[in-house]
Design a protein around this motif. Structure first.
Motif, PDB file in Angstrom:
ATOM      1  N   HIS A  87      20.534  29.459 -26.016  1.00 40.29           N
ATOM      2  CA  HIS A  87      19.222  28.932 -26.412  1.00 40.29           C
ATOM      3  C   HIS A  87      18.429  30.249 -25.997  1.00 40.29           C
ATOM      4  CE1 HIS A  87      16.114  26.210 -26.964  1.00 40.29           C
ATOM      5  NE2 HIS A  87      15.470  26.531 -25.769  1.00 40.29           N
ATOM      6  N   ALA A  88      17.383  30.516 -26.861  1.00 41.96           N
ATOM      7  CA  ALA A  88      16.451  31.296 -26.694  1.00 41.96           C
ATOM      8  C   ALA A  88      14.985  30.755 -26.795  1.00 41.96           C
ATOM      9  CB  ALA A  88      16.409  32.476 -27.325  1.00 41.96           C
ATOM     10  N   SER A  89      13.934  30.895 -25.663  1.00 44.31           N
ATOM     11  CA  SER A  89      12.698  30.274 -25.957  1.00 44.31           C
ATOM     12  C   SER A  89      11.815  31.523 -25.795  1.00 44.31           C
ATOM     13  CB  SER A  89      12.411  29.244 -24.915  1.00 44.31           C
ATOM     14  OG  SER A  89      12.620  29.885 -23.678  1.00 44.31           O
ATOM     15  N   ILE A  90      10.725  31.541 -26.565  1.00 40.85           N
ATOM     16  CA  ILE A  90       9.911  32.724 -26.840  1.00 40.85           C
ATOM     17  C   ILE A  90       8.310  31.990 -26.566  1.00 40.85           C
ATOM     18  CG2 ILE A  90       8.673  34.129 -28.192  1.00 40.85           C
ATOM     19  CD1 ILE A  90      11.388  33.844 -30.025  1.00 40.85           C
ATOM     20  N   GLU A  91       7.474  32.641 -25.568  1.00 47.21           N
ATOM     21  CA  GLU A  91       6.497  32.109 -25.118  1.00 47.21           C
ATOM     22  C   GLU A  91       5.478  33.367 -25.293  1.00 47.21           C
ATOM     23  OE1 GLU A  91       4.685  30.689 -20.554  1.00 47.21           O
ATOM     24  OE2 GLU A  91       6.842  31.506 -20.826  1.00 47.21           O
ATOM     25  N   ARG A  92       4.102  32.822 -25.652  1.00 41.50           N
ATOM     26  CA  ARG A  92       3.094  33.797 -25.814  1.00 41.50           C
ATOM     27  C   ARG A  92       2.159  33.981 -24.497  1.00 41.50           C
ATOM     28  NH1 ARG A  92       3.791  33.062 -31.235  1.00 41.50           N
ATOM     29  NH2 ARG A  92       3.237  30.886 -31.020  1.00 41.50           N
ATOM     30  N   LEU A  93       2.103  35.014 -24.060  1.00 41.93           N
ATOM     31  CA  LEU A  93       1.488  34.866 -22.487  1.00 41.93           C
ATOM     32  C   LEU A  93       0.048  35.524 -22.810  1.00 41.93           C
ATOM     33  CD1 LEU A  93       4.197  37.126 -20.867  1.00 41.93           C
ATOM     34  CD2 LEU A  93       4.063  34.696 -20.921  1.00 41.93           C
ATOM     35  N   GLN A  94      -0.962  34.817 -21.922  1.00 41.41           N
ATOM     36  CA  GLN A  94      -2.305  35.093 -21.678  1.00 41.41           C
ATOM     37  C   GLN A  94      -2.732  35.109 -20.145  1.00 41.41           C
ATOM     38  OE1 GLN A  94      -4.828  34.661 -24.777  1.00 41.41           O
ATOM     39  NE2 GLN A  94      -6.106  36.204 -23.746  1.00 41.41           N
ATOM     40  N   GLU A  95      -2.994  36.258 -19.516  1.00 44.22           N
ATOM     41  CA  GLU A  95      -3.313  36.460 -18.257  1.00 44.22           C
ATOM     42  C   GLU A  95      -4.624  37.399 -18.248  1.00 44.22           C
ATOM     43  OE1 GLU A  95       0.645  36.388 -15.821  1.00 44.22           O
ATOM     44  OE2 GLU A  95      -0.948  37.675 -15.175  1.00 44.22           O
TER      45      GLU A  95
END
Lengths: 131, 117
Positions: free
Chosen positions: B43-51
């Motif tokens: 399984h792959a999960s993709i997350e957009r990051l904002q820091e």
């Protein structure tokens, strides 16, 4: 099964890779190319990868394998059309593509192969009616 | 592989340069193949990051396969147990800004990579 078309141009074979390759397609290409090299007496294989957005180690291994087999059959392999971002990524990935020559585009790649044909004095075999 | 299109879309949205997009898509492609070939699928999960003002993409690959007995060896360029070139894990680490791996023999493997703008 999907197969990648191989075009014969003079003493060279031209393959254009446009889609994501699956194992079976990559293996069929290796086999088709080696048969064609022998049948056509080709001195070079041009592989155009200008349509590829990425080259990972799977595709890199396929290119190196093709070059290795072609070498055994007395043909050079020239990979043409690599995108700049792909070149940068490949270097960082640590992939060096042993035995694979490169050229910026198909025209220059073809010139490389023709030079080799001229050097080996084989042009007479291929000049008749090929171009 | 569909994962590439999804990673590319996320990388574009995060404003990554063409070279950085290419790097993270290539890293994801290496890890996706590892998950399939060694992990038996996963399984792959993709997350957009904002820091703060920073944006990026994080991708997690998980499988419930055999795990990796010697992670240090597996991370060495050229190490392979299959017919590959042994550049999957080491290459993915090289192409990412963040890289971590958690693995347990018999339980599975989780690899996390991130690329920041």
């Amino acid at each position: 099964m999907d197969r990648i078309p191989i075009l014969k141009i003079g003493a060279a074979l031209l393959v254009t890779i446009q889609v994501d390759l699956h194992d079976s397609v990559a293996m069929a290409l290796e086999e088709d190319l080696s048969n064609m090299i022998v049948k056509a007496g080709a001195k070079g294989v041009l592989i155009d990868i200008s349509a590829l957005e990425i080259v990972d180690s799977f595709i890199g291994r396929m290119l190196a394998n093709i070059a290795g087999v072609a070498r055994m059959l007395d043909a050079d392999t020239v990979v043409v059309g690599m995108r700049p971002a792909v070149a940068i990524t490949l270097v960082e990935l640590g992939l060096s593509l042993p035995g694979v020559k490169t050229a910026l585009n198909a025209e220059r790649g073809m010139a490389l192969i023709q030079r080799r044909v001229a050097e080996s004095g084989l042009e007479a075999d291929h000049a008749a009616g090929e171009f | 592989m569909r994962i590439r299109q999804i990673v590319r879309a996320a990388a574009l949205e995060a404003g990554l340069s063409l070279v950085d997009q290419t790097k993270i898509i290539t890293a994801a492609s290496e890890l996706a193949r590892n998950t399939l070939d060694h992990g038996g699928g996963g399984h792959a999960s993709i997350e957009r990051l904002q820091e703060g003002g920073r944006r990026g993409v994080r991708i997690v690959f998980e499988d419930t396969g055999p795990g990796i007995p010697d992670v240090d060896a597996a991370l060495r360029p050229g190490f392979t147990t299959g017919r590959g070139m042994g550049l999957g894990l080491s290459g993915a680490r090289q192409l990412s800004n963040e890289f971590s791996i958690a693995t347990e023999v018999g339980r599975g493997t989780r690899v996390t990579i991130a690329r920041w703008k």
